[in-house]
Design a protein around this motif. Structure first.
Motif, short mmCIF file in Angstrom:
data_model
loop_
_atom_site.label_atom_id
_atom_site.label_comp_id
_atom_site.label_asym_id
_atom_site.label_seq_id
_atom_site.Cartn_x
_atom_site.Cartn_y
_atom_site.Cartn_z
N LYS A 376 0.84 -1.21 0.00
CA LYS A 376 0.00 0.00 0.00
C LYS A 376 0.87 1.26 0.00
O LYS A 376 0.48 2.27 -0.59
CB LYS A 376 -0.96 -0.01 1.20
CG LYS A 376 -2.07 -1.04 1.03
CD LYS A 376 -2.95 -1.13 2.28
CE LYS A 376 -3.80 -2.40 2.23
NZ LYS A 376 -4.56 -2.58 3.49
N ASN A 377 2.02 1.19 0.66
CA ASN A 377 2.95 2.33 0.56
C ASN A 377 3.40 2.52 -0.88
O ASN A 377 3.45 3.64 -1.39
CB ASN A 377 4.18 2.10 1.44
CG ASN A 377 3.90 2.33 2.92
OD1 ASN A 377 2.82 2.78 3.28
ND2 ASN A 377 4.88 2.01 3.75
N ILE A 379 1.91 1.50 -3.68
CA ILE A 379 0.80 1.94 -4.53
C ILE A 379 0.54 3.44 -4.33
O ILE A 379 0.38 4.19 -5.29
CB ILE A 379 -0.48 1.13 -4.23
CG1 ILE A 379 -0.30 -0.33 -4.64
CG2 ILE A 379 -1.70 1.73 -4.93
CD1 ILE A 379 -1.35 -1.28 -4.07
N SER A 380 0.52 3.88 -3.07
CA SER A 380 0.17 5.28 -2.84
C SER A 380 1.33 6.22 -3.20
O SER A 380 1.11 7.27 -3.80
CB SER A 380 -0.28 5.50 -1.39
OG SER A 380 0.66 4.99 -0.48
N GLU A 381 2.57 5.82 -2.86
CA GLU A 381 3.69 6.74 -3.09
C GLU A 381 4.15 6.74 -4.54
O GLU A 381 4.40 7.79 -5.13
CB GLU A 381 4.86 6.39 -2.15
CG GLU A 381 4.52 6.74 -0.69
CD GLU A 381 5.52 6.17 0.32
OE1 GLU A 381 6.59 5.68 -0.10
OE2 GLU A 381 5.22 6.24 1.53
N LEU A 384 0.23 6.63 -6.88
CA LEU A 384 -0.65 7.80 -6.75
C LEU A 384 0.13 9.07 -6.45
O LEU A 384 -0.46 10.13 -6.27
CB LEU A 384 -1.69 7.55 -5.63
CG LEU A 384 -2.60 6.33 -5.81
CD1 LEU A 384 -3.48 6.13 -4.57
CD2 LEU A 384 -3.49 6.49 -7.06
N ASP A 385 1.47 8.94 -6.37
CA ASP A 385 2.32 10.11 -6.17
C ASP A 385 1.99 10.86 -4.87
O ASP A 385 1.98 12.09 -4.83
CB ASP A 385 2.17 11.05 -7.39
CG ASP A 385 3.31 12.03 -7.47
OD1 ASP A 385 4.40 11.73 -6.95
OD2 ASP A 385 3.10 13.13 -8.04
N MET A 386 1.72 10.10 -3.82
CA MET A 386 1.43 10.74 -2.53
C MET A 386 2.72 10.92 -1.74
O MET A 386 3.70 10.21 -1.96
CB MET A 386 0.41 9.89 -1.74
CG MET A 386 -0.93 9.82 -2.46
SD MET A 386 -2.20 8.93 -1.55
CE MET A 386 -2.67 10.18 -0.36
N PRO A 387 2.74 11.89 -0.81
CA PRO A 387 3.99 12.19 -0.09
C PRO A 387 4.42 11.04 0.82
O PRO A 387 3.59 10.34 1.37
CB PRO A 387 3.65 13.43 0.73
CG PRO A 387 2.16 13.52 0.75
CD PRO A 387 1.64 12.80 -0.44
N ARG A 388 5.74 10.89 0.96
CA ARG A 388 6.28 9.85 1.84
C ARG A 388 6.14 10.29 3.29
O ARG A 388 6.04 11.47 3.59
CB ARG A 388 7.77 9.63 1.53
CG ARG A 388 8.01 9.11 0.13
CD ARG A 388 9.50 8.99 -0.12
NE ARG A 388 10.08 7.92 0.69
CZ ARG A 388 10.23 6.67 0.26
NH1 ARG A 388 9.89 6.35 -0.95
NH2 ARG A 388 10.75 5.76 1.05
N GLU A 389 6.17 9.31 4.17
CA GLU A 389 6.22 9.57 5.61
C GLU A 389 7.52 10.32 5.91
O GLU A 389 8.57 9.92 5.41
CB GLU A 389 6.24 8.21 6.31
CG GLU A 389 5.99 8.26 7.77
CD GLU A 389 4.58 7.80 8.09
OE1 GLU A 389 4.23 7.83 9.26
OE2 GLU A 389 3.85 7.42 7.16
N SER B 248 0.62 12.10 3.83
CA SER B 248 1.87 11.45 4.24
C SER B 248 1.64 10.50 5.41
O SER B 248 2.52 9.71 5.76
CB SER B 248 2.94 12.49 4.60
OG SER B 248 2.56 13.19 5.76
N LYS B 253 -2.92 7.44 3.51
CA LYS B 253 -2.47 6.98 2.18
C LYS B 253 -2.88 5.54 1.93
O LYS B 253 -3.14 5.16 0.79
CB LYS B 253 -0.96 7.22 1.99
CG LYS B 253 -0.06 6.23 2.66
CD LYS B 253 1.39 6.38 2.19
CE LYS B 253 2.00 7.69 2.62
NZ LYS B 253 3.46 7.66 2.60
N ALA B 257 -4.63 3.88 -1.24
CA ALA B 257 -4.09 2.70 -1.92
C ALA B 257 -5.16 1.61 -2.04
O ALA B 257 -5.27 0.95 -3.07
CB ALA B 257 -2.88 2.16 -1.15
#
Lengths: 396, 353
Positions: A376-377, A379-381, A384-389, B248, B253, B257
């Motif tokens: 899921k990290n 897929i999202s990062e 979906l280009d979402m920000p990292r932790e 984040s 997120k 996902a």
């Protein structure tokens, strides 16, 4: 939209079927890793282009041009005939592609042929007790002393370590470099002094995994793949390879067919399980999900043929495929009620106890090869280009 | 082997989306929802109503997949339009029933005649409704007639026969019904020996109409759910709490996902179902049923989850997410909710005793 493979490929499919039908008597059924049955079958498959198909002849393969559809047809036909499709294992599926990519000529000559033939069995030394999802924080150390690396540390989840001749292993060689840049990729023999293997029994009752301990294990300096400190790059190329193969919907489809058979055969209060509307609805929910992933699989296949990347469609396969398979196996257990509890030597076992063992095995696969949460990290990062932790500074 | 959209289909998608980006923006959808009206005239200029009308009758003679592409775009824009009935279900009924329908085809193709569909008797009549026929006349009540604001209705009776009824027919009373989804027109038709034109007695014709309609509603949900996912991702990247974008946080997120992982296979499934309807008759009904059922389940999850990612703002009228939420809810209930469809899928493969 064109779902046909075309006439040339239908001829190939026919040839493959004929080969399987005329040779299936020789296929191994449950014999050990290096038994003559297994080695002869592997040899026959390679000679006829059904295993090691695209590996160059010079390294012991069949030497065909890569052809995605032909590889696909081979996989489909062996699966539907339920005939052994040759050796898999981490040496063939992971190490060989890596050596072809980044190995030296000498390494290719030395390792690829015997590995393909099944004479050289490998295990993988990646995970450590303190380095699971955060693999790059691994601490097993290798220090260069003269012409030898001296390896100390511990690995875990080393499948088939007890049968393996060799290990491909990630070790820290540059302790002062950033964590991803201090790793090297070493190859060494499992018979080297200083290696201890302790079996790790899993929840299904099988001791396939091991803990592997290294104490002053001495490895010749040249047994490194890639340069010093490049091990993370070398390993990452094949991690992607591993993920792609987990959760294959076509294998899931054959399990769905077995589940339907089970529900048509087993009864409760004299009524077939399939005739219970609640059980039937749950079966149909699973069938819908299998169908969706099969369609997704066709889309991914088609994009590979066109040399395009169906990014998200590809990234979700491991997550969705393993979760679906676990749910499918679990449904079989649910509809069987107490009959679903049978295990091991129970005389009332159904389908050789595969429903319980696969239900648990797939929970293992949800965790292994990058957990569902890591997926899921990704897929999202990446998808979906979402920000990292935000990174947490190391406590000192 | 080519599993995907052709160049022409990509072009169709771009052109319909381009038109709807403007004509069916959220502000315009709000206005149309309050004041009535739809985007059918504009879609008619693009040729959308003619998609499935045979070329011999002046249409474009395109495939179910082409229609699904348009339905997806309509869902993405929550566009008010009688697309499913006028451009898909009635043309499919006329094609499957056979006979000479050139004049009606021509009026449908131009967008001059709008169709509505009353087909609940074909899959599950609810209390207070039900249609019986006597020769060429109909009696009874049809509830939740889809695309109610129409010139002609396609009606199924309790024998799975199909009829055409003119909106101005004698002994027909019409009453519009309010539902959660303001982008769709629905209503109630009451027939009392109302004259009708018998189109077909063949249950296979009704089945073909339902299969096509269900794929369109599934495609509409695909578009709406994709839009809700995109908006959630965008919002999670912008919105900051605890000095960082909420996207984040893994809790947030991972919601995104999960939406993407559920939805991505749905796209291929809708493509396949549309393709199967035209080329794989043995699988058509089972695939259409599974596709609408599965899209309804995934759509419901995304409608909820996307709203949650938006926090309190997701619950407001101001942000307007609820238009997509309700659109997905409407698609789920019409032409068979998931449980009914899965049972029909089981029946289609002889799994029901």
């Amino acid at each position: 939209m064109d779902l046909s493979y075309g006439p040339e490929y239908e001829v190939f499919r026919e040839e493959t079927r004929e080969f399987i039908n005329s040779h299936r008597d020789q296929a191994p059924r449950g014999q050990g890793m290096k038994s003559p049955e297994v080695l002869n079958w592997q040899k026959l498959l390679i000679e006829n282009g059904y295993a090691a198909r695209t590996i160059p002849k010079a390294y012991g393969g069949y030497g065909a041009q890569p052809d995605i559809l032909k590889s696909r047809i081979i996989a489909e036909e062996f699966a539907s005939a339920q005939v052994n499709s040759g050796l898999g294992g981490q040496g063939i599926s992971m190490l060989v592609p890596t050596l072809l990519e980044v190995g030296t000529e000498e390494q290719k000559q030395q390792f690829i042929g015997p590995t393909l033939r099944g004479e050289m069995v490998w295990c993988q030394g990646y995970s450590e007790p303190g380095a699971g999802s955060d693999l790059a924080s691994l601490r097993t150390a290798a220090v260069l002393e003269g012409d030898e690396w001296v390896v100390n540390g511990q690995k875990i989840w080393t499948s088939t370590a007890q049968h393996a001749d060799w290990i491909f292993c990630l070790v820290r060689t540059e302790p002062d470099a950033p964590k991803h840049k201090g790793i090297s990729f070493l190859l060494f023999e499992m018979s080297t002094p200083g290696i201890e293997i302790r079996p790790l029994v899993d929840m299904t009752g099988v001791a396939n995994f091991n803990e592997t301990f290294f104490t002053d294990v001495r490895v010749p300096k040249h047994q490194i793949v890639g340069e010093r400190g490049q091990g993370w790059m070398v390993a990452n190329a094949i991690l992607g390879h591993e993920r792609d193969s987990l959760g294959n919907p076509n294998v899931t489809l054959s399990r769905l067919n077995s589940l339907m058979e089970l529900m048509k055969t087993e009864t409760i209060a004299g009524e077939r399980l399939i005739d219970n509307p609640i059980y039937r609805d749950r079966l149909m929910q699973i069938q819908g999900r299998v169908m969706a992933l099969q369609c997704n699989d066709l889309r991914v296949l088609s994009s590979r043929l066109n040399n395009t990347d169906a990014r998200l469609a590809r990234m979700i396969v491991k997550l969705q495929g393993t979760e679906l398979r676990h749910d499918l196996e679990g449904l079989a257990i649910d509809v069987m009620g107490e009959m679903g509890l049978a295990y091991a030597d129970n005389p009332h076992l159904r389908d050789r106890g595969s429903w319980q063992s696969q239900y648990m095995y797939y929970l293992g696969l949800i965790i292994g090869g990058g957990t569902s949460q890591i997926q899921k990290n990704i897929i999202s990062e990446r998808g979906l280009d979402m920000p990292r932790e935000p990174k947490v500074e190391k406590a000192s | 082997m080519e599993f995907g959209l052709s160049e022409e289909q990509n072009l169709l998608q771009r052109s319909v989306n381009g038109f709807l980006d403007n004509a069916s923006s959220l502000e315009k959808v709000r206005a149309l929802a309050e004041d009535g009206g739809d985007v059918w005239p504009g879609l008619s200029e693009l040729g959308v109503p003619a998609l499935l009308v045979p070329e011999s009758a002046g249409g474009l003679g395109l495939s179910t997949l082409d229609a699904a592409i348009v339905a997806e775009a309509l869902g993405a824009h929550t566009a008010p339009a009688p697309f499913v009935s006028s451009a898909v279900m009635l043309p499919v009924a006329l094609r499957s029933a056979g006979g000479d329908h050139d004049s009606l085809f021509a009026d449908l193709a131009s967008g001059a005649v709008r169709a509505g569909c009353a087909l609940a008797d074909g899959y599950g009549t609810r209390a207070g409704s039900g249609i019986t026929s006597n020769g060429d006349s109909l009696s009874g009540t049809a509830l939740y007639v889809l695309d109610f604001d129409a010139d002609v209705y396609l009606v199924a009776d309790n024998q799975q026969a199909l009829f055409l009824v003119d909106k101005d027919a004698a002994n027909l009373s019409a009453q519009s019904l309010t539902t959660i989804d303001k982008t769709r027109s629905t209503g109630e038709l009451t027939f009392s020996a109302t004259p009708a034109q018998r189109l077909s007695d063949d249950p296979a014709v009704l089945q073909a109409v339902l299969d096509a309609g269900r794929i369109m509603l599934a495609a509409d949900t695909l578009g709406a759910a994709q839009e809700m996912l995109d908006q959630a991702v965008e919002y999670a990247k912008q919105r900051e709490q605890f000095n960082r974008p909420i996207g984040s946080f893994q809790a947030v997120k991972h919601m995104c996902a999960e939406m993407a992982a559920g939805l991505e296979p749905c796209r291929a499934m809708v493509w396949f179902a549309a393709h199967a309807l035209d080329t794989l008759p043995d699988q058509a009904t089972m695939t259409a049923c599974h596709t609408k059922a599965h899209l309804s389940e995934v759509g419901k999850f995304i409608a909820k989850t996307s709203t949650e990612v938006h926090g309190g703002m997701g619950f407001t009228d101001l942000v307007g997410l609820h238009y997509w939420f309700k659109r997905i809810g409407f698609n789920r209930q019409l032409l068979g909710a998931p449980e009914l469809l899965r049972e029909e899928a089981a029946r289609a493969q002889q799994l029901v005793a």
